[in-house]
Enzyme design. Structure first.
Site: not given
Ligand code: NAD
Length: 327
Positions: A131, A155, A216
């Site tokens: 991230s 985080y 915010n």
């Molecule tokens: P999201 O919350 O939609 O998806 C995360 C998924 O992981 C969910 O389906 C959740 O149920 C699953 N999960 C959580 N804990 C778990 C566990 N212990 N075991 C199995 N599954 C688990 O989030 P997203 O936006 O799709 O993010 C995906 C990844 O990208 C994450 O690692 C997040 O930190 C990273 N990220 C996202 C963004 C963004 O802008 N969306 C930015 C930077 C990094």
């Protein structure tokens, strides 16, 4: 540009963790469209079954409900897998400040379990979600890999630790790892609900309901909002990257910068709404501006994002207008 012409050996099998979430479900969809096999692993904590229900009939898709905090589950999930796209994690800077112990378990221990399981199962490439938060309070723009500041949240720390383990797993165990530092991803299936929802889907839903969204701070903060298609491309290109660039982390963004207030006004215009926002307090752990230098990903993994912000936003708006249920 894009990823439609990327080829993998016939019968290649991918594991997407976090497959019921926003990014994971889009990765599953893209891989199935390309004709390869995908196993999804998710514990459905922040993700939703509806996100992947439409793929259940596809013989190339398999869903495993399970938790990355459990090593045995990770081992089972990695059996017969060529490429791991590790997306499972808990997101949100403010929520991690409220519950640091939980973030340590899911984001650090869970990802470490996945790396270990991938190594023991002879996985070819391990691509994982990092991230932009790893840049912490580094004030210089654009953000460049190798110039990071002090971290501002648990985080961000979890993602930094993932990257360090990624380096070590490449160095000591020969597992090819690639960290993708996503910058504010947006697009179809991103959850608009809840206190920790991302701004674009949240604003769209509230505006469609006729409610006033809360911004915010003063709205003059800016971010390198990145359309989901670019993130899919980055994941697939990382799976094709050479061993020489394994152990690295890469900025994945478009390389632009949008002000929140401009996005808000644009959404009002696009949705035909004349609604004034509420300005709330600035969020702790947030930085004022962020945008990415994407030259490292371009040079080392051939990343060449096809969607600029405006094109991505217009696709996202159309999707939400069609698919959001407004109650
Ligand atoms: P999201 O919350 O939609 O998806 C995360 C998924 O992981 C969910 O389906 C959740 O149920 C699953 N999960 C959580 N804990 C778990 C566990 N212990 N075991 C199995 N599954 C688990 O989030 P997203 O936006 O799709 O993010 C995906 C990844 O990208 C994450 O690692 C997040 O930190 C990273 N990220 C996202 C963004 C963004 O802008 N969306 C930015 C930077 C990094």
């Amino acid at each position: 540009m894009g990823y439609e012409n990327i080829k993998f050996p016939a019968g290649s099998k991918f594991l997407v963790t976090g497959s019921a979430g926003f990014i994971g479900s889009n990765l599953v969809e893209a891989i199935l469209k390309l004709g390869y096999k995908v196993r999804g692993l998710d514990n459905l904590s922040t993700g939703k079954k509806e996100n992947v229900e439409e793929f259940l009939d596809n013989p190339n898709y398999e869903f495993l409900e399970g938790d990355i905090r459990d090593l045995e589950t990770c081992m089972k999930a990695c059996e017969g897998i060529d490429f791991v796209l590790n997306q499972a994690a808990w997101g949100s800077v403010p929520r991690s400040i409220e519950m640091p112990l939980f973030y340590e378990k899911v984001n650090i221990n869970g990802t470490l379990n996945m790396m270990e399981a991938a190594r023991q199962n002879g996985v070819k490439k391990f691509v994982y979600a990092s991230s932009s938060s790893v840049y912490g309070d580094e004030p210089n723009l654009p953000k460049k890999e190798g110039i990071e500041g002090n971290l501002l949240s648990p985080y961000a720390l979890t993602k930094r630790v993932n990257e360090e383990y990624g380096k070590l797993y490449t160095m000591h165990y020969g597992l090819d790892t690639y960290g993708l530092r996503y910058f504010n991803v947006f697009g179809r299936r991103q959850n608009p609900e809840g206190a920790y929802a991302a701004v674009i889907p949240k604003f769209i839903k509230q505006l469609l309901k006729g409610e006033s969204p809360t911004i915010n701070g003063d709205g003059k903060q800016s971010r390198d909002f990145t359309y989901i298609e670019n993130v899919i491309e980055a994941n697939l290109k990382a799976c094709k990257a050479s061993h020489e660039v394994a152990g690295h982390a890469f900025n994945i963004a478009y390389g632009g910068r949008e002000y929140l207030i401009d996005i808000y006004n644009h959404l009002c215009d696009a949705l035909g709404k004349d609604i004034k926002p509420i300005f709330g307090p600035k969020r702790t752990g947030d930085i004022k501006h962020s945008n990415a230098d994407i030259s490292k990903a371009k040079e080392m993994i051939g990343y060449d994002p096809a969607f600029n912000f405006a094109d991505g936003l217009s696709e996202a708006i159309s999707w939400y207008k069609k698919n959001l249920s407004i109650k």
